[in-house]
Every structure is written in structure tokens, then in C-alpha cells.
Scaffold this active site. Structure first.
Site, PDB file in Angstrom:
ATOM      1  N   ALA A 189       0.840  -1.200   0.000  1.00  0.00           N
ATOM      2  CA  ALA A 189       0.000   0.000   0.000  1.00  0.00           C
ATOM      3  C   ALA A 189       0.871   1.244   0.000  1.00  0.00           C
ATOM      4  CB  ALA A 189      -0.906  -0.011   1.228  1.00  0.00           C
ATOM      5  N   CYS A 190       0.273   2.360  -0.388  1.00  0.00           N
ATOM      6  CA  CYS A 190       0.949   3.661  -0.404  1.00  0.00           C
ATOM      7  C   CYS A 190       1.613   3.915   0.944  1.00  0.00           C
ATOM      8  CB  CYS A 190      -0.076   4.760  -0.697  1.00  0.00           C
ATOM      9  SG  CYS A 190       0.599   6.421  -0.655  1.00  0.00           S
ATOM     10  N   PRO A 191       2.859   4.353   0.956  1.00  0.00           N
ATOM     11  CA  PRO A 191       3.694   4.842  -0.140  1.00  0.00           C
ATOM     12  C   PRO A 191       4.665   3.798  -0.692  1.00  0.00           C
ATOM     13  CG  PRO A 191       4.720   5.461   1.925  1.00  0.00           C
ATOM     14  CD  PRO A 191       3.461   4.695   2.275  1.00  0.00           C
TER      15      PRO A 191
END
Length: 188
Positions: free
Chosen positions: A15-17
Site C-alpha cells: 500500500a501507499c507509499p
């Protein structure tokens, strides 16, 4: 038509980042002109990869989707064409934003993907995903104090820079963002 790929990065399940963090590290390992294929399952990676490439000077060639996997193609630019993503100078904390939520003169701009926004967002936040910001800037009041939020502060950093480059002068990047938000939320 097929694209010659020089290196493949598996960012599935991240998942981000993290897809962007791993992309940056991998991009450092390939030569200018070479193409990196990033395989990701995070829907937000579509806007993240475009934004990261635009802000660093690398070339975003495009993406395709097969099932749950997004395939992002990026070309490494020559060092003379690239730059590090600068930290947006005007940063505000989650706590500072919580204290301003009753102020009707501010706008909270959530630049996460719609699926992220639906499950939990700051009450009254305007949802414009980073990938749509360029076309939808006209929906934001330039006179308003704008607090840009995402999951971790990375997409909002890119969005804040975009807004500032387009004449918005009261823009703040909210860090650390929704990943550590303990203020009020709503869902739709």
C-alpha cells in the site's frame, strides 16, 4: 504492440507509499532510457506512479490492468531531466487540522482514491483523487485555505505542489494523514 521491459518490480500487496518507495529504489538501479514495469495491486498506485513520474522527470508511459493487477510502465530519464520530489514547504499536522475543522473558511481536500475515501474521511472533505486533480482544480475555491490530505502525506505533497503551481497560495500538506488520523470521520 509490446513494450520492451528491462526490469520488473513486484509491488503486489503493498500500500501507499511503498510502491513508489520501491519504484524509486529500483529506478536507481537501471540505466537512463530503460523501462521499468511495476506490478501493483494498490488502486492508488495509478495516480501515485503518474504523479511521482511527473514530479521527478521520469517518463510515465502508461498502465494496463489485468484482473486485480495494475501494470505500470515507466522509462528512466537521463539525470539531467530528473529531480528529487521536494517537500512542500507548508505542512500542517493532523492535530492542527482537527483544531480547524469548525472553521468554514477552510477546505479539506482528500486526494486518495474513491475507495479509500468512501470507507473513512474527514467530515466535509472534498474528494478529488490525485490523478484527477489537474482537470478538476476549477472545483476548488482559490480564496480558501486548503488542507490537502491523503493516507501518508505523499500524494498530498504532490497535490499541494500542483495546486501551488496553479496559483493556489493558501495550501497546506497534512501529515501524517489518514493513516494516523484520530479526529472525527465519516463514510459514504
Amino acid at each position: 504492440m509490446s513494450i520492451k521491459v528491462n526490469k520488473v518490480l513486484d509491488a503486489k500487496g503493498l500500500a501507499c507509499p511503498m510502491p513508489v518507495v520501491k519504484t524509486k529504489k529500483t529506478m536507481d538501479q537501471i540505466e537512463p532510457g530503460e523501462v521499468l514495469l511495476v506490478e501493483a495491486t494498490d488502486r492508488g498506485s495509478l495516480a501515485d506512479m503518474k504523479g511521482w513520474a511527473k514530479n521527478t522527470g521520469h517518463q510515465y508511459l502508461g498502465s494496463k490492468e489485468e484482473g486485480d493487477v495494475l501494470y505500470h510502465y515507466l522509462r528512466k530519464s537521463d539525470p539531467s531531466e530528473t529531480s528529487e520530489i521536494e517537500e512542500f514547504p507548508h505542512v500542517t499536522s493532523n492535530e492542527e487540522l482537527i483544531n480547524k475543522l469548525d472553521d468554514e473558511s477552510i477546505t479539506v481536500l482528500d486526494v486518495r482514491e474513491p475507495a479509500e475515501y468512501v470507507f473513512s474521511h474527514v467530515p466535509g472533505a472534498v474528494s478529488i483523487p490525485l490523478g484527477d486533480l489537474e482537470e478538476r482544480m476549477g472545483e476548488i475555491d482559490k480564496e480558501s485555505e486548503i488542507h490537502v490530505i491523503c493516507r501518508t502525506g505523499n500524494r498530498s505533497n504532490m497535490a499541494a505542489q500542483q495546486l501551488a503551481e496553479n496559483g493556489f497560495d493558501k495550501v497546506f500538506n497534512v501529515k501524517p494523514g489518514m493513516s494516523q488520523w484520530d479526529g472525527p470521520t465519516e463514510n459514504k
